[in-house]
Design an enzyme around this catalytic site. Structure first.
Site, PDB file in Angstrom:
ATOM      1  N   HIS A   1       1.002  -1.204   0.091  1.00  0.00           N
ATOM      2  CA  HIS A   1      -0.060  -0.106   0.114  1.00  0.00           C
ATOM      3  C   HIS A   1       0.983   1.240   0.243  1.00  0.00           C
ATOM      4  CE1 HIS A   1       0.722   0.001   4.614  1.00  0.00           C
ATOM      5  NE2 HIS A   1       0.499   1.205   4.202  1.00  0.00           N
TER       6      HIS A   1
ATOM      7  N   GLU B   1       3.464   5.405  -3.229  1.00  0.00           N
ATOM      8  CA  GLU B   1       3.525   6.544  -2.610  1.00  0.00           C
ATOM      9  C   GLU B   1       5.179   6.989  -2.166  1.00  0.00           C
ATOM     10  OE1 GLU B   1       1.999   8.866   1.206  1.00  0.00           O
ATOM     11  OE2 GLU B   1       0.913   7.184   0.450  1.00  0.00           O
ATOM     12  N   ASP B   2       5.766   5.771  -1.696  1.00  0.00           N
ATOM     13  CA  ASP B   2       7.046   6.274  -0.879  1.00  0.00           C
ATOM     14  C   ASP B   2       8.126   5.645  -1.431  1.00  0.00           C
ATOM     15  OD1 ASP B   2       5.860   7.597   1.045  1.00  0.00           O
ATOM     16  OD2 ASP B   2       5.124   5.938   2.166  1.00  0.00           O
TER      17      ASP B   2
ATOM     18  N   ASP C   1     -23.941   2.988  34.099  1.00  0.00           N
ATOM     19  CA  ASP C   1     -23.970   1.650  33.143  1.00  0.00           C
ATOM     20  C   ASP C   1     -22.567   1.480  32.558  1.00  0.00           C
ATOM     21  OD1 ASP C   1     -23.864   4.249  31.676  1.00  0.00           O
ATOM     22  OD2 ASP C   1     -25.413   3.717  30.458  1.00  0.00           O
TER      23      ASP C   1
END
Length: 744
Positions: A72, A76-77, A259
């Site tokens: 993923h 991008e990197d 609660d």
């Protein structure tokens, strides 16, 4: 760090015949691409995609999703490309990875806008394949688990974004376990002291409540068994962020919470849910108005369960959730559970058509994506997403019985837009449970809402700040923009025609198409409307169409133009004499008159407005003052108020009347009457005004001294001749000492 064979074994544990080859190739490829990179923690960067893949296997997604998790960040990197990934792993995986890739190369104005663009792209990718969202949530979860390594300012931004967008998005998809962890991690980073306090209090409470919890569990199992219902009973405590939010919302302390610990009863069949509910209510007293049936009416994220609150041992309120095993899996994993099995066979990861029809989460997601895809700008995307991610809901009905689910705090306006955008735009009133109510009324569960419509209605812009749903806000904003463009368009066209004529050019609307980018507008219609409302100078349009055009700056107010006359810069030249800085005469030749902008009444009632004090009537020489964002404000040339604009010559516009003699209309102007203060004076003056076929629109009285009264009448007349007749008749009254137009 997880080894290659360990990852393959995790996938094979729930997909025995998985494609091991593609998993091995993806592992090696991602490790190679990230080999020189490290994380802020100092760990090899590859540890991040590997941990994301591990989370994806916890969700039991298919091998394509696991491969996408491994890859993923490669586009991008690293130097990896989409074409390379398509060639090595197939277009399906390439599409998944592309949907997860952020927009690093887009030059956006702010980080907020970059977030909006990334979210828009993510959701558009999700519309094609829901696995994009599941992998993205896994990516965000691991980033949040390691957020303590990032700088404080970046840490705060990421944590807030998680709390605003990703945690609610996981909740909307029914993935409650992931939502809880995301919220707690964000809470821990944003408010570490509050988190520690709440966490320690919860740990202390759990220790004290162990005996009571065991007693309730044992009692419930025994009583359900006696009713021949096989069930699992397990306790659960609220998460730190959930507790903190409730304390903050209700302004109460931790000790006042009743609660914090609840119980979940899990049975085999839907019928057993209702039978178990009977056992619970037989054993303990139910708290009134605390029962909710989400089985017959599921939430929008497909959540199904029975909720009830009872008075348990030690007279404490105890929350109970009763559901089947299948409902429990959906409550924890949400839409991820839809990708697992269908009729006992493993699904490929895509939602099958049957599942899409059954999944309210997916239907909501598609509607949200469609709405966000139409957003005006990235800031709107973030705003609309926050509005659409509210979890609390109310359920209302149309008169024909259609169920409409809305966020808590929604109004009848939201209801109208939820039915259809056209219904919202034409909404003018409503009846709630048969009674007429204001459209801003907040709705309650079970309300039946009937929307009263008027086809020519335009929603007021103020509604945008009242509604609770993104769909309503977007609809109101779009309708207001269209109405605004409509109201200013005709004025803008006239102003452009006049400006082009003054410059010796011919105005052709088609010429604007080529310069829209230069003007920063999306359409010709928007450009013309912005000229009409004063946001875009007409000279800027001429300059864009004719780059060689040189603006001719006429002399500013106060500079003599010969023979005692003065020039005023505007769309057309206006000549008048200013003895003593007071306008006493206005002259204009036929050519100038032809170049002026014609107005007809109020030009639709909005684009052109008359000054409420000076007023103007046909026959007056009139001047328009261009008010940016508001339109044109009309004054008669003799109005004292024009002095306020003497230093703003560029705002002046030459106007002329364009009245249809076959369809005359009345215009309002003001007159000042000074009269003797005695009984019957007002009646005498009113009688004269009525006898002259005029009408009193409003009246304001002052009393300078005990013997004289000053009255300001707003009167409706046909034209200047009619007004002059009214003033002349009033001056004949013996009780009247002076009559004149207001502000002259």
């Amino acid at each position: 760090m997880m080894r290659q064979n360990e990852l393959v074994d995790r996938v094979c544990s729930y997909i025995p015949d998985c494609d091991q080859d593609i998993l091995n190739r993806a592992y090696v490829y991602a490790m190679h691409k990230h080999r020189h990179q490290t994380r802020q923690s100092g760990d090899p960067y590859f540890s991040h995609p590997l941990e994301v893949a591990a989370i994806v296997t916890d969700l039991k997604l298919d091998e394509q999703s696991v491969v996408a998790a491994l890859l993923h960040d490669t586009i991008e990197d690293t130097d990896a490309t989409r074409n390379e990934i398509d060639a090595m792993f197939g277009r399906g995986i390439g599409s998944l990875v592309d949907g997860l890739t952020k927009l690093k190369r887009i030059d956006l104005v702010s980080k907020k806008m970059r977030q909006g663009e990334n979210l828009r792209r993510l959701l558009l990718a999700v519309a094609d394949d829901v696995r994009v969202l599941l992998v993205k949530l896994a990516d965000r979860l691991h980033n949040m688990r390691t957020l303590h390594y990032t700088p404080p300012e970046k840490r705060e931004r990421i944590a807030q974004e998680t709390l605003d967008i990703y945690a609610p998005l996981a909740g909307r998809m029914g993935m409650q376990t992931m939502r809880d962890e995301l919220e707690d991690l964000a809470f821990q980073n944003l408010h570490p002291d509050a988190y520690s306090l709440v966490f320690n209090k919860l740990e202390e409470m759990r220790g004290k409540a162990q005996e009571v919890v065991r007693e309730i569990e044992a009692s419930m199992v025994q009583r359900l068994a006696e009713a021949q219902i096989e069930a699992q009973v397990k306790s659960r405590s609220k998460r730190p962020y959930s507790v903190f939010r409730k304390m903050e919302r209700n302004k109460i302390s931790f000790e006042q919470l009743s609660d914090v610990i609840g119980f979940r009863v899990i049975v085999d069949e839907v019928d057993h849910c209702y039978r178990a509910l009977g056992v619970v209510h037989t054993r303990w007293d139910a708290v009134p108005e605390r029962f909710k049936d989400y089985i017959s009416t599921p939430k929008q994220n497909d959540y199904r369960s029975l909720h009830t609150t009872v008075i348990g041992p030690s007279h404490q309120r105890v929350e109970m959730q009763i559901r089947t095993h299948e409902m429990d899996a959906l409550a924890e994993q949400g839409i991820a559970a839809h990708t697992l099995y269908k009729d006992g066979h493993y699904n490929t990861g895509h939602l099958e058509p049957y599942d899409k029809d059954q999944s309210k989460s997916y239907s909501w997601l598609r509607r949200t994506v469609d709405m966000i895809a139409e957003g005006e700008n990235p800031d709107d995307v973030m705003e609309q997403a926050r509005l659409e991610l509210f979890h609390d809901q109310v359920f209302c009905f149309t008169p024909k019985g259609r169920l409409i689910a809305l966020p808590f705090g929604a109004t009848a306006i939201d209801f109208a837009y939820a039915v259809h955008t056209n219904v919202g735009n034409s909404c003018v009133g409503c009846r709630i449970n048969g009674r007429a109510e204001p459209v801003v009324t907040q709705l309650s569960n079970g309300d039946e809402v009937y929307i009263i419509r008027a086809e020519d209605h335009v929603p007021p812009p103020a509604w945008e700040h009242i509604v609770a749903t993104g769909k309503a806000r977007l609809g109101i904003r779009r309708a207001s923009r269209q109405a605004r463009e409509e109201q200013y368009f005709s004025t803008g066209e006239r102003m452009l025609e006049t400006a082009f004529k003054r410059s010796g050019k011919t105005y052709v609307p088609e010429q604007l198409e080529a310069v829209l980018n230069k003007l920063g507008r999306r359409s010709v219609r928007e450009t013309v409307a912005d000229v009409g409302n004063g946001e875009l100078p007409a000279d800027d349009v001429i300059q864009a169409v004719f780059p060689d055009y040189q603006r001719e700056r006429v002399k500013q107010l106060g500079q003599p133009a010969g023979d005692g006359w003065y020039n005023m810069a505007g769309v057309a030249n206006i000549m008048f004499r200013l003895p003593g800085r007071r306008k006493e005469r206005y002259a204009q030749d036929a050519q100038e008159m032809a170049a002026s902008v014609p107005i007809s009444g109020l030009d639709g009632g909005r684009a052109v407005k008359f000054d409420p004090d000076a007023g103007a009537v046909p026959g007056d020489r009139i001047i328009g003052i261009l008010k940016p964002g508001e339109g044109v404000l009309v004054f008669p040339i003799q109005a004292e108020a024009l002095r306020d604009y003497e230093d703003s010559a560029d705002e002046w516009i030459d106007l002329r009347w364009d009245i249809d003699p076959e369809n005359p209309v009345r215009f309002t102007t003001k007159i000042v009457v000074t009269a003797i203060n005695q009984v019957g004076v007002l009646a005498e003056i009113s009688e004269i005004i009525a006898r002259c076929d005029s009408n009193i629109a409003n009246l304001f009285l002052t009393q300078p001294d005990s013997g004289i009264t000053r009255m300001v009448f707003g009167i409706e007349v046909w034209d200047l001749k009619h007004l002059t007749r009214v003033i002349r008749e009033l001056r004949t009254l013996s009780v009247v000492s002076h009559v004149d137009r207001f502000g002259s």
